[in-house]
Design a protein around this motif. Structure first.
Motif, PDB file in Angstrom:
ATOM      1  N   UNK B 110       0.827  -1.201   0.000  1.00  0.00           N
ATOM      2  CA  UNK B 110       0.000   0.000   0.000  1.00  0.00           C
ATOM      3  C   UNK B 110       0.868   1.261   0.000  1.00  0.00           C
ATOM      4  N   UNK B 111       0.280   2.334  -0.515  1.00  0.00           N
ATOM      5  CA  UNK B 111       0.951   3.629  -0.496  1.00  0.00           C
ATOM      6  C   UNK B 111       0.159   4.540   0.439  1.00  0.00           C
ATOM      7  N   UNK B 112       0.785   4.970   1.515  1.00  0.00           N
ATOM      8  CA  UNK B 112       0.119   5.833   2.483  1.00  0.00           C
ATOM      9  C   UNK B 112       0.554   7.284   2.234  1.00  0.00           C
ATOM     10  N   UNK B 113      -0.425   8.125   1.995  1.00  0.00           N
ATOM     11  CA  UNK B 113      -0.115   9.521   1.690  1.00  0.00           C
ATOM     12  C   UNK B 113      -0.158  10.337   2.984  1.00  0.00           C
ATOM     13  N   UNK B 114       0.797  11.246   3.131  1.00  0.00           N
ATOM     14  CA  UNK B 114       0.801  12.090   4.332  1.00  0.00           C
ATOM     15  C   UNK B 114       1.395  13.461   4.027  1.00  0.00           C
ATOM     16  N   UNK B 115       1.474  14.293   5.049  1.00  0.00           N
ATOM     17  CA  UNK B 115       1.991  15.657   4.900  1.00  0.00           C
ATOM     18  C   UNK B 115       3.444  15.733   5.366  1.00  0.00           C
TER      19      UNK B 115
END
Lengths: 72, 392
Positions: B110-115
């Motif tokens: 999975x690719x987890x997107x964050x800031x």
């Protein structure tokens, strides 16, 4: 959130059920469970919980939701 | 109105595109060192760069070397958290946008997107212990996901561009990214799909629910999707509230000393000192009430308007403060003026806190401000008038 509630009847959130296609994304992205999904249509069940964050508006594919939080 | 959590580290080593086979194994450098203790800080140092202490090494992939991050926080991470929470240089705590890895992810991970706010990134990675995943960090100028989404820096545009610049479609085959639910204010799943081909799945509000969310086949239940604002969540915001008001408070204190010196002899420095101290004491009572106690005990104080809550707790604080300065130390007029100062400053600061909560609507805040700002202005003027009058 049930313990903390802000002012009543101030949210500018509006849902046009005629445009709603019932995808349910609004209910999915709302952080305060303002929406419900019944009989293939979204409905507002808790307007006063709305904080006008705009997540639903931003994700509604049929532009059925509006919110105008002003400059806040 | 919403203040922006902002936030540490210089850049990670550049992630240039290097071709090579899709490799899930640790890179050669790291491989060679399996017997010797790994010190990526030393071994991956490049002139002009300093490696972030949270990087454990690098994964060699089709899209280049990707830094592998630790899932445990060390002393420097804890220090940065304390600094951010205290509001000290909180805009400097940002990490380099781009791809990172935890565990040993592959093209199915999975690719987890964050800031790129350090506190946000730390919150995320510490929940990923034992998992293998990619982390895609968007450039939000060091601001947390929700605030950045509101400001549209955590946005459809930034996500689509970042997916392209890191060549995400060459790294994973499932064509899916997991975006934190609170990013939905800035990210439109439909638009991202249209412009990048990637499907956006909205994840839970809190990073700590990610393992469960993944086990549930990427389904977030109602609890995972609902924002909370617990006692601790409120308390931890108060140091920043205090930091933000240091300057106005100092100016107010100076003004208080000056007007405290006004009296029958026009102006007396000794009177400015003694009466000034009393006035500053009541100001501090108001600050404690409005910026610490009201936010922390928010649901237990009557009324919905924050300004009104501030008046209630300010009233209690004024009453307690008055005990210390009861006659003959100060007359009734003086105490009324000072109490009004406590109540009004408490109300102003409590109203200020509407910008830091996750449940106040801008329309509500506007309505509250329209009602209470005039009252607060009258309160401050009356407090000043009573205080000066009491010196004569």
């Amino acid at each position: 959130m049930t313990a903390l509630r802000y002012l009543k009847q101030v949210s500018t959130l509006r849902l046009n059920e005629d445009l709603c296609i019932g995808c349910g994304l609004c209910a999915q992205v709302c952080p305060h469970q303002v929406f419900t999904l019944e009989n293939g249509k979204a409905g507002i069940i808790d307007l006063d919980a709305c904080m006008e964050c705009g997540a639903c508006v931003n994700n509604c594919p049929s532009k059925a939701i509006e919110v105008h939080p002003g400059v806040g | 109105m919403k203040p922006f959590d902002s936030g540490c580290c210089g850049g990670s080593v550049e992630q240039g595109k290097i071709s090579g086979s899709l490799l899930i194994q640790p890179s050669m450098e790291e491989f060679k060192k399996t017997e010797a203790p790994i010190d990526p800080l030393k071994d991956h140092d490049k002139p002009g760069y300093r490696l972030c202490s949270f990087v454990r090494g690098f994964l060699k992939t089709d899209v280049g070397l990707i830094p592998r991050v630790k899932t445990d926080l060390d002393k420097s991470d804890l220090l940065s958290t304390v600094m951010i929470r205290a509001g000290i240089k909180r805009h400097d705590y940002r990490i380099s946008p781009g791809l990172y890895a935890v565990g040993t992810p592959d093209k199915y991970s999975e690719v987890l997107v964050t800031a790129n706010f350090k506190l946000t990134f730390d919150h995320l990675r510490r929940e990923l212990n034992g998992l293998s995943a990619w982390i895609l960090v968007l450039d939000t100028n060091g601001v947390n996901v929700w605030c950045a989404a509101g400001k549209k820096t955590f946005s459809t545009h930034e996500l689509v561009n970042r997916i392209k610049t890191v060549s995400l479609s060459e790294l994973v085959t499932h064509g899916r990214v997991i975006v934190p639910q609170l990013g939905a204010t800035g990210v439109s799943a439909v638009e991202v799909k249209k412009r990048s081909g990637f499907e956006v799945v909205f994840g839970p509000v809190r990073a700590k629910d990610i393992p469960l969310f993944l086990r549930n086949n990427r389904k977030a239940d109602e609890r995972m999707r609902t924002v909370t604002f617990s006692f601790f969540e409120r308390l931890i915001l108060t140091p920043v509230e205090l930091k933000l008001i240091v300057k106005p408070v100092l100016i107010t204190a100076i003004v208080l000393f000056v007007i405290s010196g006004i009296g029958p002899g026009l102006f007396s420095i000794s009177q400015a000192g003694s009466r000034g101290l009393a006035a500053v004491f009541f100001l501090f009572a108001g600050i404690l009430s409005g910026a610490v106690i009201t936010p922390t005990f928010l649901p237990f104080i009557p009324f919905r308007e924050f300004a009104a809550k501030g008046i209630i707790s300010g009233g209690i604080f004024a009453a307690v403060a008055s005990i210390f300065f009861s006659p003959p130390m100060a007359g009734t007029t003086a105490l009324m003026g000072l109490s009004l100062l406590t109540v009004t400053s408490s109300s102003i600061l409590a109203m200020q806190f509407t910008g830091a909560t996750p449940f106040t609507s801008p329309s509500g805040v506007e309505k509250e401000m329209r009602r209470f700002i005039p009252a607060q202005a009258v309160g401050l003027l009356s407090a000043t008038g009573l205080w000066i009058y009491s010196a004569f």
